[in-house]
Write a protein that holds these residues in place. Structure first.
Motif, short mmCIF file in Angstrom:
data_model
loop_
_atom_site.label_atom_id
_atom_site.label_comp_id
_atom_site.label_asym_id
_atom_site.label_seq_id
_atom_site.Cartn_x
_atom_site.Cartn_y
_atom_site.Cartn_z
N LYS A 194 45.66 47.63 31.57
CA LYS A 194 44.72 47.69 32.74
C LYS A 194 44.86 49.30 33.31
N ARG B 296 38.14 40.55 43.34
CA ARG B 296 39.02 39.44 43.21
C ARG B 296 38.16 38.63 42.01
N LEU C 284 37.96 40.03 38.52
CA LEU C 284 39.09 40.05 37.77
C LEU C 284 39.46 38.47 37.49
N HIS D 215 38.53 37.03 33.71
CA HIS D 215 39.53 37.34 32.70
C HIS D 215 38.87 37.20 31.45
N SER E 192 48.43 43.29 43.30
CA SER E 192 48.08 42.10 42.62
C SER E 192 48.13 42.51 41.19
N TYR E 193 48.16 43.52 40.72
CA TYR E 193 47.93 43.86 39.42
C TYR E 193 49.00 45.24 39.10
N ASP E 194 49.65 45.06 37.96
CA ASP E 194 50.18 46.18 37.29
C ASP E 194 49.30 46.95 36.50
N ILE E 195 49.14 48.52 36.76
CA ILE E 195 48.39 49.57 36.21
C ILE E 195 49.07 50.19 35.26
#
Ligand code: AMP
Length: 222
Positions: free
Chosen positions: A3, A70, A73, A76, A100-103
């Motif tokens: 990501k 949102r 994403l 998916h 919400s997300y690991d970058i």
């Protein structure tokens, strides 16, 4: 899954570099600006809500942006991962995203403001197929016509000197602090955006430890 976020002032080549990353690496390019432009062109309800802000070069409200991101994403539709362009653009959006997300990495394309003005004001877009051109570096073969579909090229409605000044101001005031926030997490890679698109792409892949860029395997036009 990888990501990535690509950041940089308008005209720094975020769209071009994201497309080159998409080609051959199976990384899906998500452009929040493109999603909004699609809605404006197709006269959707969302398009009507964002059009005024976009034409003035102002940022769209955070609630709308977050719901668009949102929804996008949640689809998916990637295997290897995605590269998101044009988001986050202020502190609140960055917090929403990091919660919400690991970058895995933030690519920061660096370009001086003078060069931004020169590039952005010579930018042209095909309203037919979405192909980008630049009258300095990437001219169409026939003046004013798209090489791919022949449609008359237009300027983006927000590529005016006034809107550009507003976007540059917003970038320095609101988006730069986002970079500082990311920097504290040590995921930012600064990349000089002045060399050719191919050289910039090569450098991005090098800093992210991704396979080298092979122009022959690409269909993207730089
Ligand atoms: P871009 O193509 O990224 O330059 O985006 C075009 C326009 O869409 C911007 O000038 C804003 O009006 C709007 N926009 C795109 N991304 C965002 C965002 N993350 N937050 C607020 N507005 C945005």
């Amino acid at each position: 899954m990888r990501k990535y976020v690509i950041m940089g002032v308008q005209g720094s080549g975020k769209g071009t570099q994201s497309e080159l990353l998409e080609t051959g690496l199976d990384l899906v390019h998500i452009s929040v600006g493109d999603i909004f432009r699609w809605h404006v062109q197709n006269h959707t309800k969302l398009g009507a809500q964002v059009r005024r802000a976009m034409n003035a070069g102002e940022l769209v409200g955070d609630d709308l942006v977050e719901s668009v991101v949102r929804d996008r994403l949640d689809q998916h539709d990637w295997n290897f991962g995605f590269v998101i362009d044009g988001f986050p653009r202020n502190g609140r959006q960055a917090e929403f995203f990091m919660e919400s997300y690991d970058i895995d990495g933030v690519i920061h394309l660096e370009l001086p403001d003078d060069e931004v003005r020169r590039r952005v004001l010579s930018r042209r877009l095909c309203p037919g197929c979405g192909m980008d051109y630049n009258l300095i570096a990437d001219r169409p073969e026939v003046e004013g016509r798209c090489d791919i579909c022949g449609t008359q090229l237009v300027k983006r409605e927000d590529d005016t000197p006034e809107a550009l000044a507003a976007r540059l101001r917003d970038y320095h005031e609101k988006t730069r602090p986002v970079l500082e926030l990311f920097r504290r997490k040590e995921v930012v890679h600064d990349v000089d955006a002045r060399p050719s698109p191919e050289e910039v792409q090569q450098e991005i892949r090098r800093v992210l430890s991704l396979p080298a860029y092979e122009p022959s395997a690409s269909s993207a036009g730089a």
